[in-house]
Design an enzyme around this catalytic site. Structure first.
Site, PDB file in Angstrom:
ATOM      1  N   GLU A  46       4.442  29.929  31.343  1.00 18.08           N
ATOM      2  CA  GLU A  46       3.657  29.009  30.218  1.00 18.08           C
ATOM      3  C   GLU A  46       5.020  27.936  30.047  1.00 18.08           C
ATOM      4  OE1 GLU A  46       0.979  28.536  28.852  1.00 18.08           O
ATOM      5  OE2 GLU A  46       0.061  30.300  29.567  1.00 18.08           O
ATOM      6  N   TYR A 129       2.817  26.980  20.779  1.00 21.35           N
ATOM      7  CA  TYR A 129       1.760  27.015  21.750  1.00 21.35           C
ATOM      8  C   TYR A 129       2.206  28.269  22.783  1.00 21.35           C
ATOM      9  CZ  TYR A 129       0.102  26.650  26.569  1.00 21.35           C
ATOM     10  OH  TYR A 129      -0.273  27.190  27.678  1.00 21.35           O
ATOM     11  N   ASP A 147      -3.330  23.115  23.250  1.00 19.14           N
ATOM     12  CA  ASP A 147      -2.605  22.252  24.134  1.00 19.14           C
ATOM     13  C   ASP A 147      -3.254  21.239  24.445  1.00 19.14           C
ATOM     14  OD1 ASP A 147      -4.349  23.137  25.863  1.00 19.14           O
ATOM     15  OD2 ASP A 147      -3.028  23.450  27.901  1.00 19.14           O
TER      16      ASP A 147
END
Ligand code: SF4
Length: 379
Positions: A46, A129, A147
């Site tokens: 990520e 996020y 996102d």
């Protein structure tokens, strides 16, 4: 029938989830980070995927995890080594923060990535996020991600009229994402929405004919897909002229590490900086080397010119071969320097523009004149 409200009914939510997950199950791309539920590996993916193309991350991710297969291995690594494995990925604060956070995980959480929102948000470099992505994908916790891809899909499906970069719009989009989230498969739901944004609901010319959300999408019904998300006019991209010095001492070159905080922090570079108003590039080179290293240099010749685009600005970089006229290099706080041979440059992490310069140095290293600049103690 397109959603006529931003508070969908339970039946509408069920239909949305089913359509989306059915599409995802059939069409999702195979990714190395989709074969694991290890929170550390998902966290690394990520962080790498932020503002970076999937195809680029596909190359870096396995190499990084081979070097640092566990959070302990990352925590115990030297920071220069971590940056070396990140070289070329850009946004180097991500690597520095990931490294620092790995040390916190080992020191304060016994090597286990925290599984609560508060604890994971306390780690360096983890924002809303990343926290939602790791918790939902690794632990099936019901946290929706927001996102750029999710913002685009939801802005279009609900025809959100607000500037999507404002906190009001972001709050509303987050509320929608959480409202729609499939509680039984939150990780898959999040990845499905992001995947749809990446493959189908693309920024320009979205593939609405292949979209599983076509029947509920308000923007599609109105034929205004590309009007969303609403964003402010973009500013022109600034351009800077950069002068750098290739300071030779026999076959050794002077390189310097950038300060930790700020752009490209912790990476190595050839010393130099921005040209100031009314200054020639040669003068900029001399001034920068005096300011940064306390040396007076003579500029011998222009070695190479290149242009490079960073995310928020562009540069034209001119590299000058130099030799020291007076003074001895002195390291500024947080900016050590070292002398290295051409064959040692690969041991250091450099920004991409400097790496292109190194390629040019390597290409021309057999030229008899490359190392001809007088040594530092020449008068
Ligand atoms: S129908 Fe078109 S605009 Fe709407 S979500 Fe699908 S791809 Fe995006």
């Amino acid at each position: 029938m397109p959603l006529d409200t931003t508070t969908p009914t339970d039946a509408q939510k069920r239909a949305f989830r089913t359509d989306l997950l059915d599409w995802y199950d059939e069409n999702k791309r195979s990714m190395p980070w989709r074969d694991t539920d290890d929170p550390y590996r998902i966290w690394v993916s990520e962080i790498m995927l932020q503002q970076t193309r999937v195809d680029t991350v596909r190359d870096y991710y396995p190499r990084f995890l081979e070097a640092f297969p566990t959070v302990e291995a990352l925590a115990n690594a030297d920071r220069d080594e971590v940056l070396k494995y990140w070289e070329g990925l850009g946004f180097y604060a991500r690597a520095r923060h990931l490294h620092e956070a790995a040390r916190t995980v080992v020191e304060e959480h016994g090597g286990t990535v925290p599984d609560t929102r508060d604890a994971i948000r306390d780690l360096k470099g983890i924002g809303p996020y990343t926290a939602a992505a790791v918790l939902s994908i690794a632990h099936d916790e019901p946290h929706a991600v927001l996102d750029g891809n999710v913002t685009r899909v939801l802005s279009r499906v609900f025809a959100v009229k607000e500037d999507a970069t404002t906190s009001t719009a972001q709050r509303e989009l987050r509320r929608l994402a959480n409202d729609l989230l499939l509680p039984d498969r939150p990780g898959d739901f999040n990845q499905a929405l992001m995947e749809l944004g990446a493959l189908v609901c693309t920024p320009s010319t979205p593939l609405c004919d292949r979209c599983s959300l076509q029947t509920v999408c308000r923007a599609h019904e109105a034929g205004t897909e590309e009007d969303y998300p609403i964003t402010p006019e973009s500013e022109p991209v600034p351009h800077h002229d950069i002068a750098v010095g290739l300071v030779f001492d026999d076959d050794q070159l002077l390189i310097q590490r950038r300060p930790d905080d700020g752009l490209l922090g912790g990476l190595w570079e050839f010393p130099g900086g921005k040209q100031e108003d009314g200054e020639s590039m040669e003068a900029a080179c001399r001034r920068e080397l005096e300011e940064e290293l306390g040396i007076k240099v003579a500029v011998d010749d222009l070695f190479y010119t290149l242009s490079h685009a960073y995310s928020h600005f562009k540069i034209t970089l001119r590299a000058f071969r130099c030799h020291i006229e007076s003074g001895t290099p002195e390291a500024r706080e947080d900016q050590p320097f070292t002398w290295v041979g051409l064959d040692e440059l690969d041991d250091y992490a450099f920004p991409r523009a400097n790496r292109r310069l190194i390629e040019e140095l390597e290409r021309r290293q057999s030229e008899p004149s490359l190392f001809d600049a007088p040594p530092p103690d020449a008068s």
